[in-house]
Design an enzyme around this catalytic site. Structure first.
Site, PDB file in Angstrom:
ATOM      1  N   ARG A   1       0.863  -1.188   0.000  1.00 16.40           N
ATOM      2  CA  ARG A   1       0.000   0.000   0.000  1.00 16.40           C
ATOM      3  C   ARG A   1       0.895   1.233   0.000  1.00 16.40           C
ATOM      4  O   ARG A   1       1.938   1.256   0.633  1.00 16.40           O
ATOM      5  CB  ARG A   1      -0.902   0.025   1.230  1.00 16.40           C
ATOM      6  CG  ARG A   1      -1.996  -1.010   1.205  1.00 16.40           C
ATOM      7  CD  ARG A   1      -2.972  -0.843   2.352  1.00 16.40           C
ATOM      8  NE  ARG A   1      -2.381  -1.223   3.613  1.00 16.40           N
ATOM      9  CZ  ARG A   1      -1.941  -0.375   4.525  1.00 16.40           C
ATOM     10  NH1 ARG A   1      -2.026   0.935   4.331  1.00 16.40           N
ATOM     11  NH2 ARG A   1      -1.412  -0.813   5.651  1.00 16.40           N
TER      12      ARG A   1
ATOM     13  N   TYR B   1      -0.968  -3.748  -6.956  1.00 14.09           N
ATOM     14  CA  TYR B   1      -0.818  -4.423  -5.659  1.00 14.09           C
ATOM     15  C   TYR B   1      -2.174  -4.459  -4.916  1.00 14.09           C
ATOM     16  O   TYR B   1      -2.864  -3.427  -4.817  1.00 14.09           O
ATOM     17  CB  TYR B   1       0.256  -3.724  -4.794  1.00 14.09           C
ATOM     18  CG  TYR B   1       0.171  -4.250  -3.381  1.00 14.09           C
ATOM     19  CD1 TYR B   1       0.657  -5.527  -3.098  1.00 14.09           C
ATOM     20  CD2 TYR B   1      -0.479  -3.547  -2.383  1.00 14.09           C
ATOM     21  CE1 TYR B   1       0.491  -6.068  -1.835  1.00 14.09           C
ATOM     22  CE2 TYR B   1      -0.642  -4.078  -1.119  1.00 14.09           C
ATOM     23  CZ  TYR B   1      -0.157  -5.343  -0.852  1.00 14.09           C
ATOM     24  OH  TYR B   1      -0.338  -5.875   0.388  1.00 14.09           O
TER      25      TYR B   1
ATOM     26  N   LYS C   1      -9.555  -2.255   1.776  1.00 13.17           N
ATOM     27  CA  LYS C   1      -9.233  -1.071   2.586  1.00 13.17           C
ATOM     28  C   LYS C   1      -9.983   0.167   2.081  1.00 13.17           C
ATOM     29  O   LYS C   1     -10.435   0.996   2.871  1.00 13.17           O
ATOM     30  CB  LYS C   1      -7.730  -0.806   2.551  1.00 13.17           C
ATOM     31  CG  LYS C   1      -6.885  -1.976   3.015  1.00 13.17           C
ATOM     32  CD  LYS C   1      -7.147  -2.330   4.439  1.00 13.17           C
ATOM     33  CE  LYS C   1      -6.150  -3.365   4.932  1.00 13.17           C
ATOM     34  NZ  LYS C   1      -6.399  -3.750   6.305  1.00 13.17           N
TER      35      LYS C   1
ATOM     36  N   HIS D   1     -11.006  -1.684  11.667  1.00 15.84           N
ATOM     37  CA  HIS D   1      -9.898  -2.552  11.252  1.00 15.84           C
ATOM     38  C   HIS D   1      -9.745  -3.643  12.317  1.00 15.84           C
ATOM     39  O   HIS D   1      -8.795  -3.635  13.087  1.00 15.84           O
ATOM     40  CB  HIS D   1      -8.641  -1.678  11.129  1.00 15.84           C
ATOM     41  CG  HIS D   1      -7.477  -2.347  10.475  1.00 15.84           C
ATOM     42  ND1 HIS D   1      -6.191  -1.900  10.633  1.00 15.84           N
ATOM     43  CD2 HIS D   1      -7.394  -3.420   9.655  1.00 15.84           C
ATOM     44  CE1 HIS D   1      -5.376  -2.664   9.928  1.00 15.84           C
ATOM     45  NE2 HIS D   1      -6.067  -3.583   9.342  1.00 15.84           N
TER      46      HIS D   1
ATOM     47  N   SER E   1      -0.464  -3.089  12.196  1.00 15.47           N
ATOM     48  CA  SER E   1       0.127  -4.172  11.411  1.00 15.47           C
ATOM     49  C   SER E   1       1.307  -4.790  12.162  1.00 15.47           C
ATOM     50  O   SER E   1       1.911  -4.153  13.029  1.00 15.47           O
ATOM     51  CB  SER E   1       0.567  -3.660  10.045  1.00 15.47           C
ATOM     52  OG  SER E   1       1.557  -2.698  10.225  1.00 15.47           O
TER      53      SER E   1
ATOM     54  N   CYS F   1       1.268  -7.194  14.327  1.00 20.10           N
ATOM     55  CA  CYS F   1       0.998  -7.566  15.717  1.00 20.10           C
ATOM     56  C   CYS F   1       0.252  -8.901  15.798  1.00 20.10           C
ATOM     57  O   CYS F   1      -0.256  -9.262  16.857  1.00 20.10           O
ATOM     58  CB  CYS F   1       0.211  -6.477  16.425  1.00 20.10           C
ATOM     59  SG  CYS F   1       1.170  -4.983  16.734  1.00 20.10           S
TER      60      CYS F   1
ATOM     61  N   LYS G   1      -2.590 -10.202  13.923  1.00 24.17           N
ATOM     62  CA  LYS G   1      -4.056 -10.210  13.898  1.00 24.17           C
ATOM     63  C   LYS G   1      -4.620 -11.507  13.309  1.00 24.17           C
ATOM     64  O   LYS G   1      -5.524 -12.113  13.886  1.00 24.17           O
ATOM     65  CB  LYS G   1      -4.526  -9.020  13.064  1.00 24.17           C
ATOM     66  CG  LYS G   1      -5.694  -8.315  13.679  1.00 24.17           C
ATOM     67  CD  LYS G   1      -5.826  -6.917  13.140  1.00 24.17           C
ATOM     68  CE  LYS G   1      -6.990  -6.824  12.223  1.00 24.17           C
ATOM     69  NZ  LYS G   1      -6.794  -5.906  11.119  1.00 24.17           N
TER      70      LYS G   1
ATOM     71  N   ASP H   1      -9.690  -9.197   9.485  1.00 20.06           N
ATOM     72  CA  ASP H   1      -9.165  -7.862   9.158  1.00 20.06           C
ATOM     73  C   ASP H   1     -10.166  -6.721   9.349  1.00 20.06           C
ATOM     74  O   ASP H   1      -9.772  -5.651   9.790  1.00 20.06           O
ATOM     75  CB  ASP H   1      -8.653  -7.863   7.710  1.00 20.06           C
ATOM     76  CG  ASP H   1      -7.741  -6.684   7.404  1.00 20.06           C
ATOM     77  OD1 ASP H   1      -6.959  -6.290   8.294  1.00 20.06           O
ATOM     78  OD2 ASP H   1      -7.815  -6.144   6.289  1.00 20.06           O
TER      79      ASP H   1
ATOM     80  N   ARG I   1       1.812 -12.270  -0.233  1.00 22.81           N
ATOM     81  CA  ARG I   1       0.453 -12.538   0.277  1.00 22.81           C
ATOM     82  C   ARG I   1      -0.126 -13.836  -0.258  1.00 22.81           C
ATOM     83  O   ARG I   1       0.270 -14.322  -1.309  1.00 22.81           O
ATOM     84  CB  ARG I   1      -0.480 -11.399  -0.189  1.00 22.81           C
ATOM     85  CG  ARG I   1      -0.076 -10.020   0.309  1.00 22.81           C
ATOM     86  CD  ARG I   1      -0.599  -9.795   1.694  1.00 22.81           C
ATOM     87  NE  ARG I   1      -0.130  -8.553   2.276  1.00 22.81           N
ATOM     88  CZ  ARG I   1      -0.794  -7.910   3.235  1.00 22.81           C
ATOM     89  NH1 ARG I   1      -1.924  -8.377   3.712  1.00 22.81           N
ATOM     90  NH2 ARG I   1      -0.312  -6.808   3.761  1.00 22.81           N
TER      91      ARG I   1
HETATM   92  C1  OXD Z   1      -3.025  -4.185   6.237  1.00 15.14           C
HETATM   93  C2  OXD Z   1      -3.575  -5.364   5.566  1.00 15.14           C
HETATM   94  O1  OXD Z   1      -2.107  -3.556   5.685  1.00 15.14           O
HETATM   95  O2  OXD Z   1      -4.480  -5.987   6.133  1.00 15.14           O
HETATM   96  O3  OXD Z   1      -3.498  -3.839   7.318  1.00 15.14           O
HETATM   97  O4  OXD Z   1      -3.148  -5.683   4.440  1.00 15.14           O
HETATM   98 MN    MN Z   2      -5.335  -4.924   7.783  1.00 14.73          MN
END
Ligand code: OXD
Ligand code: MN
Length: 590
Positions: free
Chosen positions: A70, A199, A208, A228, A250, A252, A254, A279, A372
C-alpha cells in the site's frame, strides 16, 4: 444485461467513454466465467498454475518490483474542504483530483478489456451489507475480488433496480508508473479511483478503500462503525460462544489471533475458537440493543512470510486450494510455493519474488516481506458457523493491542466505554526492524485506523463516544493486550500464539461475570497473578508478575507523548478524551 439499474448503467457508460476500452466484460460470478478468466490470465502470463494435485486451483502471481505494498503517501481523501480529511490523511481537493485523474484515465484501456465487477460486502440480504462495483482492466483483480468478496449477479440483486447506494470504484493498472500512482477516495460521492498500481491493497477496492475508508465515513453518517478488526468467537465447554472484535496495528499478529487454536489443555476441556474475520468488522446496534458485527469480506488476504505450522496452522491450511499467491518463492521442482518462516526447508531450484533464480544462500529474501495469499474464508478449518449469518454476531468485548516492550501490561480492562475509547485512541506500537530502518520509535495508531479512517480522526473519536452513549449498559467491555513485553535481555516474556488463549479466558470471564477477579490500578483493571493460568508454560511467576506490572514513571512519561498527539488533532478532539487524559494523570499521581 445483468441489471436495469439506470444509476449503474449510466455510470458504466461514463467510465467506458472515459477509458475507451477494447471491450467490456460484465462479471456474473459464474464458475464457468471465472474459469475462463483464469485460463486467459494463465495464457497472458498474469498468473501461473501451481501443482494442481497438491495445490488444486492455486496460482502464483508476481507484481512489478516497484509495486509491492500500500502506498500511504499516494493515498488521498478527496473532499471539498480540507478540514473534512483531518490531520491523519493526505487531502486533495476533490475537483482537482478528478481533473488530474481524468487525464490519466483518458483512453487508458484502449488496448484492454474493461471488467465490470459487481460485488457485495457482507452476507446476502443483511442489513449490514453494501454493494460496490469495481471497474478494472486487471484480470488478477477480478480473480482476487472473486475470493475476497461475493461477486456477480447476487450483488446487483441486492442493489435492486433503482438504488443509488453503491460505491463506484475505478481501477487501471495503466503503466504501473509510480510517479503517477494515486489511490483517491471521494467519500462525499461514494467513489474510489485508483491508477498505476497492481498491488492488492491499492486495487482490491472492496477491502481497505471501501470497507474501511469509505465505509468509516458512511458509518458516521448512518450510525454504524467500520473498523480494522478481526472477529472471533470463544466457545466454552458448555457450548456458549462469546464474540470479540479486536484491533491491532500491522505486524501484531491479527490473523494469528483470529485463527488461534487453543492449547491441548483447553482443547481437552472443550474450548474452541471460531474465526469470523481477520481484518475488517462492520458493527451496528442490533434490535436487542447490543452491538453486532459482520465481516464484510469473503476471504483472507494474508501476509505469507512467518505463516507456519507453529504461528498459524489454520492459515496454512487455508492456502492449500483455491488460492492466489503473490510475490512468494516459486519452488520449480514441486511447482509449489515457499516463504521465509515456513518450517519446511527452502527449495533448491526456485525463483524469488522478482522471478530470478534463488537459493537460500542468496543474501536477499526469496519472498517479499509483504508477499500474500488470497484464500477463501470457507477454507479456514475454524471458520465460524455464523460467518454468513445476515445478523452477524453479538460482540461482548472489544480488544485493542499494541507492541510495547515495557509500558502496557499483558492485559488490562478499561473502567468504562469512554475510558476504552481513550485506550483505543492512544494505541501505540514500537516500530520493528522489518517496518522501518529505525526501530523502537513509538507510533500512535488509534484503533489501528491511522491509514484507514476516511475522515477527521477527532470526529471519528466523537463517533465512537456517541455509539457508546447509544449502547449504554449494553456496550461491550473494552480491553487492551500487549503480547510483546521483553525482559532485560530483550527476549519476549509471553509465549504468544496459541497461549494467548489464556489471556482470552480472563477477558471472557470479565465479560460474562462482572465479579470475576481483577485488580484496580490507575490504568484500569489488571488480572491478579493467580488469575492467569500459566500451568505447563515456560514462564515463571516472576515473569508473569513483570508483564502485569505497571511502572508509574513510564506511564507518566507516556502522558506527555499522548498530550502531544492530542494537541496535533486540534479542535475536533472530543472533550471526553482530554478529560480521560487528565483523569489518568491524576490517578497516576495519587
Ligand atoms: C493491512 C492489511 O495492511 O491488512 O493492514 O493488508
Ligand atoms: Mn489490515
Amino acid at each position: 444485461m445483468l441489471t436495469k439499474n439506470k444509476n449503474v448503467l449510466n455510470w458504466i457508460d461514463d467510465i467506458t467513454y472515459l477509458c475507451k476500452p477494447k471491450n467490456v466484460v460484465w462479471i456474473d460470478g459464474s464458475k464457468k466465467q471465472i474459469e475462463k478468466i483464469c485460463l486467459d490470465s494463465v495464457n497472458s502470463g498474469e498468473i501461473s498454475p501451481l501443482n494442481q494435485e497438491t495445490l488444486p486451483n492455486c496460482f502464483i502471481h508476481r507484481t512489478a518490483v516497484n509495486d509491492v505494498a500500500r502506498v500511504e503517501d499516494k493515498t488521498f481523501i478527496c473532499t471539498k474542504n480540507k478540514k473534512d480529511a483531518g490531520i491523519t490523511n493526505n487531502w486533495w481537493k476533490s475537483s482537482d483530483a478528478y481533473k488530474k485523474l481524468s487525464s490519466l484515465f483518458n483512453g487508458v484501456m484502449s488496448d484492454r478489456t474493461l471488467y465490470v465487477i459487481p460485488y457485495l460486502m457482507g452476507p446476502p440480504s443483511s442489513p449490514f451489507s453494501k454493494v460496490g462495483i469495481e471497474i478494472t482492466d486487471s484480470s488478477y483483480v477480478v480473480l482476487n475480488m472473486n475470493i475476497m468478496t461475493r461477486i456477480g449477479q447476487l450483488a446487483l440483486d441486492n442493489l435492486g433496480d433503482t438504488s443509488n447506494d453503491f460505491v463506484r470504484g475505478l481501477h487501471s493498472k495503466a503503466s504501473i508508473d509510480e510517479n503517477n500512482r494515486y489511490i483517491c477516495h471521494f467519500p462525499e460521492e461514494n467513489t474510489i479511483w485508483s491508477i498505476n498500481s497492481g498491488y492488492g491493497g491499492n486495487v482490491l477496492l472492496g477491502k481497505k478503500c471501501f470497507a474501511l475508508r469509505i465505509a468509516s465515513y458512511q458509518g458516521k453518517l448512518e450510525s454504524w462503525m467500520a473498523e480494522h478488526m478481526l472477529i472471533l468467537g470463544v466457545e466454552s465447554p458448555d457450548g456458549d460462544i462469546t464474540y470479540f472484535a479486536a484491533a491491532f496495528p500491522s505486524a501484531c499478529g491479527k490473523t494469528n489471533l483470529a485463527m488461534l487454536i487453543p492449547p491441548e489443555i483447553y482443547k481437552n476441556k472443550g474450548y474452541k475458537i471460531w474465526c469470523v474475520g481477520d481484518d475488517i468488522a462492520w458493527l451496528r446496534k442490533g434490535e436487542d440493543g447490543r452491538l453486532w458485527a459482520i465481516n464484510p469480506e469473503n476471504g483472507f488476504f494474508g501476509v505469507a512470510p512467518g505463516t507456519s505450522q507453529k504461528s498459524n496452522p489454520n492459515a496454512l491450511k487455508c492456502t492449500k486450494s483455491n488460492t492466489i499467491f503473490t510475490n512468494v518463492v516459486h519452488d520449480l521442482d514441486n511447482n509449489s510455493v515457499w516463504w521465509e518462516g515456513m518450517e519446511t526447508p527452502p527449495p533448491t531450484n526456485a525463483l524469488d519474488w522478482k522471478g530470478n533464480p534463488w537459493t537460500s544462500q542468496n543474501l536477499e529474501k526469496g519472498a517479499h516481506p509483504n508477499s500474500r495469499f488470497t484464500s477463501p474464508a470457507y477454507n479456514c478449518p475454524s471458520i465460524s458457523k455464523e460467518f454468513n449469518n445476515p445478523h452477524g454476531v453479538p460482540i461482548s468485548g472489544i480488544i485493542f493491542g499494541g507492541r510495547r516492550k515495557k509500558l502496557a501490561p499483558l492485559v488490562y480492562q478499561s473502567y468504562d466505554w469512554n475510558h476504552g475509547v481513550f485506550i483505543g485512541a492512544t494505541i501505540s506500537s514500537e516500530t520493528t526492524a522489518a517496518a522501518t530502518g529505525q526501530t523502537g520509535i513509538v507510533r500512535r495508531d488509534p484503533m489501528a485506523m491511522i491509514p484507514f479512517c476516511g475522515y477527521d480522526i477527532g470526529e471519528y473519536f466523537s463517533h465512537w463516544i456517541n455509539i457508546g452513549d447509544s449502547l449504554g449498559a449494553n456496550a461491550p467491555k473494552i480491553f487492551h493486550v500487549n503480547w510483546f513485553r521483553t525482559d532485560d535481555n530483550g527476549n519476549f516474556i509471553w509465549p504468544g500464539f496459541g497461549e494467548n488463549m489464556r489471556v482470552l479466558l480472563w477477558i471472557l470471564n470479565r465479560c460474562n461475570n462482572p465479579d470475576s477477579p481483577a485488580k484496580k490500578t490507575p490504568i484500569g483493571f489488571v488480572p491478579n497473578i493467580e488469575d492467569i493460568d500459566i500451568s505447563g508454560l515456560d514462564i515463571s511467576t516472576k515473569g508473569l508478575t513483570d508483564i502485569l506490572h505497571i511502572d508509574k514513571d513510564l506511564w507518566l512519561s507516556e502522558i506527555s507523548s499522548i498530550q502531544d498527539f492530542f494537541l496535533s488533532i486540534g479542535k475536533s478532539l472530543p472533550i471526553e478524551l482530554s478529560k480521560q487524559l487528565e483523569d489518568l494523570k491524576s490517578r497516576l499521581e495519587e
